[in-house]
Scaffold this active site. Structure first.
Site, mmCIF file in Angstrom:
data_model
loop_
_atom_site.group_PDB
_atom_site.id
_atom_site.type_symbol
_atom_site.label_atom_id
_atom_site.label_comp_id
_atom_site.label_asym_id
_atom_site.label_seq_id
_atom_site.Cartn_x
_atom_site.Cartn_y
_atom_site.Cartn_z
ATOM 1 N N SER A 86 6.296 46.693 -5.509
ATOM 2 C CA SER A 86 7.235 45.828 -4.775
ATOM 3 C C SER A 86 7.444 46.230 -3.312
ATOM 4 C CB SER A 86 8.586 45.764 -5.497
ATOM 5 O OG SER A 86 8.419 45.100 -6.711
ATOM 6 N N THR A 140 13.700 44.987 -12.122
ATOM 7 C CA THR A 140 12.645 45.059 -13.115
ATOM 8 C C THR A 140 13.190 45.750 -14.362
ATOM 9 O OG1 THR A 140 10.338 45.645 -13.479
ATOM 10 C CG2 THR A 140 11.571 47.125 -12.045
ATOM 11 N N LYS A 170 16.847 43.405 -16.433
ATOM 12 C CA LYS A 170 16.780 41.962 -16.161
ATOM 13 C C LYS A 170 17.876 41.152 -16.867
ATOM 14 C CE LYS A 170 11.930 41.499 -14.884
ATOM 15 N NZ LYS A 170 10.729 40.681 -15.086
ATOM 16 N N ASN A 224 15.437 38.394 -12.009
ATOM 17 C CA ASN A 224 14.637 39.417 -11.313
ATOM 18 C C ASN A 224 14.888 39.432 -9.806
ATOM 19 O OD1 ASN A 224 13.161 37.297 -10.293
ATOM 20 N ND2 ASN A 224 11.172 38.107 -10.852
ATOM 21 N N ASP A 268 9.575 34.801 -11.650
ATOM 22 C CA ASP A 268 8.287 34.906 -12.375
ATOM 23 C C ASP A 268 7.711 33.531 -12.749
ATOM 24 O OD1 ASP A 268 7.884 37.615 -12.279
ATOM 25 O OD2 ASP A 268 8.886 38.021 -14.179
ATOM 26 N N GLY A 294 5.239 38.809 -26.019
ATOM 27 C CA GLY A 294 6.243 39.690 -25.412
ATOM 28 C C GLY A 294 6.937 39.007 -24.231
ATOM 29 N N ALA A 307 6.188 38.636 -20.898
ATOM 30 C CA ALA A 307 5.435 37.720 -20.033
ATOM 31 C C ALA A 307 5.104 36.438 -20.800
ATOM 32 C CB ALA A 307 4.154 38.404 -19.550
ATOM 33 N N LYS A 357 6.390 37.517 -35.129
ATOM 34 C CA LYS A 357 6.928 37.566 -33.755
ATOM 35 C C LYS A 357 6.588 36.278 -33.008
ATOM 36 C CE LYS A 357 6.794 42.556 -32.971
ATOM 37 N NZ LYS A 357 6.177 43.607 -32.175
ATOM 38 N N GLY A 372 -3.478 38.334 -12.577
ATOM 39 C CA GLY A 372 -2.038 38.486 -12.433
ATOM 40 C C GLY A 372 -1.549 38.933 -11.058
HETATM 41 P P1 NAP Z 1 5.309 43.282 -23.651
HETATM 42 O O1 NAP Z 1 6.637 42.632 -23.583
HETATM 43 O O2 NAP Z 1 5.193 44.687 -24.131
HETATM 44 O O3 NAP Z 1 4.363 42.343 -24.572
HETATM 45 C C1 NAP Z 1 3.027 42.681 -24.799
HETATM 46 C C2 NAP Z 1 2.438 41.724 -25.831
HETATM 47 O O4 NAP Z 1 1.071 42.094 -26.015
HETATM 48 C C3 NAP Z 1 3.094 41.824 -27.223
HETATM 49 O O5 NAP Z 1 3.091 40.561 -27.818
HETATM 50 C C4 NAP Z 1 2.149 42.785 -27.957
HETATM 51 O O6 NAP Z 1 2.121 42.582 -29.342
HETATM 52 C C5 NAP Z 1 0.822 42.350 -27.380
HETATM 53 N N1 NAP Z 1 -0.185 43.387 -27.513
HETATM 54 C C6 NAP Z 1 -0.135 44.669 -27.062
HETATM 55 N N2 NAP Z 1 -1.272 45.337 -27.360
HETATM 56 C C7 NAP Z 1 -2.049 44.444 -28.049
HETATM 57 C C8 NAP Z 1 -3.324 44.532 -28.656
HETATM 58 N N3 NAP Z 1 -4.048 45.660 -28.606
HETATM 59 N N4 NAP Z 1 -3.806 43.423 -29.257
HETATM 60 C C9 NAP Z 1 -3.104 42.289 -29.313
HETATM 61 N N5 NAP Z 1 -1.870 42.138 -28.768
HETATM 62 C C10 NAP Z 1 -1.361 43.206 -28.142
HETATM 63 O O7 NAP Z 1 4.599 43.272 -22.234
HETATM 64 P P2 NAP Z 1 4.751 42.171 -21.076
HETATM 65 O O8 NAP Z 1 5.821 42.567 -20.157
HETATM 66 O O9 NAP Z 1 4.801 40.838 -21.734
HETATM 67 O O10 NAP Z 1 3.375 42.383 -20.284
HETATM 68 C C11 NAP Z 1 2.141 41.931 -20.800
HETATM 69 C C12 NAP Z 1 1.086 41.998 -19.703
HETATM 70 O O11 NAP Z 1 1.457 41.115 -18.647
HETATM 71 C C13 NAP Z 1 0.960 43.398 -19.050
HETATM 72 O O12 NAP Z 1 -0.387 43.620 -18.735
HETATM 73 C C14 NAP Z 1 1.777 43.272 -17.781
HETATM 74 O O13 NAP Z 1 1.338 44.144 -16.762
HETATM 75 C C15 NAP Z 1 1.498 41.826 -17.419
HETATM 76 N N6 NAP Z 1 2.540 41.216 -16.565
HETATM 77 C C16 NAP Z 1 2.151 40.716 -15.373
HETATM 78 C C17 NAP Z 1 3.065 40.117 -14.547
HETATM 79 C C18 NAP Z 1 2.593 39.557 -13.232
HETATM 80 O O14 NAP Z 1 3.406 39.248 -12.368
HETATM 81 N N7 NAP Z 1 1.317 39.412 -13.058
HETATM 82 C C19 NAP Z 1 4.400 40.010 -14.940
HETATM 83 C C20 NAP Z 1 4.768 40.529 -16.180
HETATM 84 C C21 NAP Z 1 3.832 41.129 -16.998
HETATM 85 P P3 NAP Z 1 3.264 43.213 -30.309
HETATM 86 O O15 NAP Z 1 4.497 42.435 -29.990
HETATM 87 O O16 NAP Z 1 2.728 42.966 -31.645
HETATM 88 O O17 NAP Z 1 3.373 44.666 -29.937
#
Ligand code: NAP
Length: 277
Positions: A18, A61, A65, A86, A100, A125, A127, A151, A237
């Protein structure tokens, strides 16, 4: 006149991009603004709120949030819908926003990727929640593919309840089948350092017209590379990360930017991230 002060708060906050992105956005808009990061633990948030109220604005962050909401006077419509903030603008009222969703939509729009038709979102999750809500608001036909069906169903039920007439179903990633206009990866599968993995099979990917991958490190995941090799439009992303920051500056200052300047910043942010991490 003293420089206006801004910050990003979170815990832990060590790896945030950021300050780099927001400092550049202040420079590009020729606005003054000091931007720092502040590590604030959940226990400290209440004690440090008066310090945050002194700022002109701030970003939030994980893990604050939702926790920040009781300290604000007002939420804008999207922050209210998402129950998540955010970005805060301090003034006569302290107003919370979530940037976002608009960051995601701008990333698609500037890449020429339509947001309509049949959409599959991988993961359920934080995102994924943003992407599913936006897909519901855009009246897409939504499939949530996750590694836990339970989920995925909880997220599908939440969105269906809040957005009338949502068309949504869920499946396991391993059972994903069908043709999609857009695949959105909302899992960390393919993220540095595990850069060689993909969240879906090559066969499933070949049936998707366009791809958005929320991962921003690396700039181009294997998923994006393979989608492009298939002739699909694909964007990563980092574009969303930078655009959601742009939206924060529009909220704070009404700043406007050229697409060329933002494309350059997306590229520079990727270089900075490689340098730092
Ligand atoms: P999160 O809340 O932890 O959610 C992650 C999701 O991915 C959950 O549904 C999890 O499943 C699933 N997952 C994790 N490992 C997996 C695997 N090996 N196989 C299948 N599913 C899997 O994380 P988040 O905040 O949503 O972030 C997710 C991604 O988006 C990250 O890479 C993050 O850096 C990116 N992101 C980017 C931005 C942007 O501005 N570009 C913003 C936010 C997030 P379970 O629920 O079963 O554990």
């Amino acid at each position: 006149m003293p420089k206006r002060k801004f910050a990003v708060i979170g815990h832990p906050i060590g790896h945030t991009m950021s300050p780099f992105i927001h400092k550049r956005l202040f420079e590009l808009a020729k606005e003054d603004g000091e931007y720092i990061k502040a590590d604030i633990s959940p226990d400290e948030l209440k004690l440090r709120i008066s310090e945050l109220n002194e700022l002109s604005g701030y970003n939030i962050t994980i893990p604050h949030k939702q926790a920040i909401i009781p300290f604000l006077d007002k939420l804008d419509k999207k922050a209210e819908l998402y129950g998540s903030v955010n970005t805060v603008r301090n003034g006569s009222v302290r107003e919370g926003f979530t940037t976002d969703p608009d960051g995601f939509l701008k990333a698609l729009e500037t890449s020429g990727i339509p947001f309509s038709g049949d959409i599959v979102i991988i993961g359920c999750g934080g995102a994924a929640r943003t992407f599913v809500y936006e897909a519901a608001l855009a009246k897409c036909n939504i499939t949530i593919a996750a590694r836990s069906r339970d989920k995925a169903d909880i997220l599908a039920d939440e969105v269906s309840l809040k957005v009338p007439d949502t068309r949504i179903k869920s499946c396991l990633i391993s059972e994903l089948d069908g043709d999609f206009d857009l695949l959105v990866n909302a899992t960390p599968v393919g993220m540095y350092p595990n850069k060689d993995s993909m969240p879906v099979s090559e066969k499933a990917l070949s049936r998707c017209k366009n791809v958005f991958d929320a991962i921003y490190n690396p700039l181009e995941t294997v998923l994006i590379q393979k989608a492009k090799a298939n002739g699909s439009k694909a964007v990563g992303g980092m574009s969303m990360l930078v655009w959601q920051a742009v939206v924060a500056h529009q909220i704070w200052d009404g700043s406007q930017y050229s697409i060329g300047d933002i494309d350059q910043l997306i590229w520079d942010s990727a270089v900075e991230m490689r340098r730092k991490f």
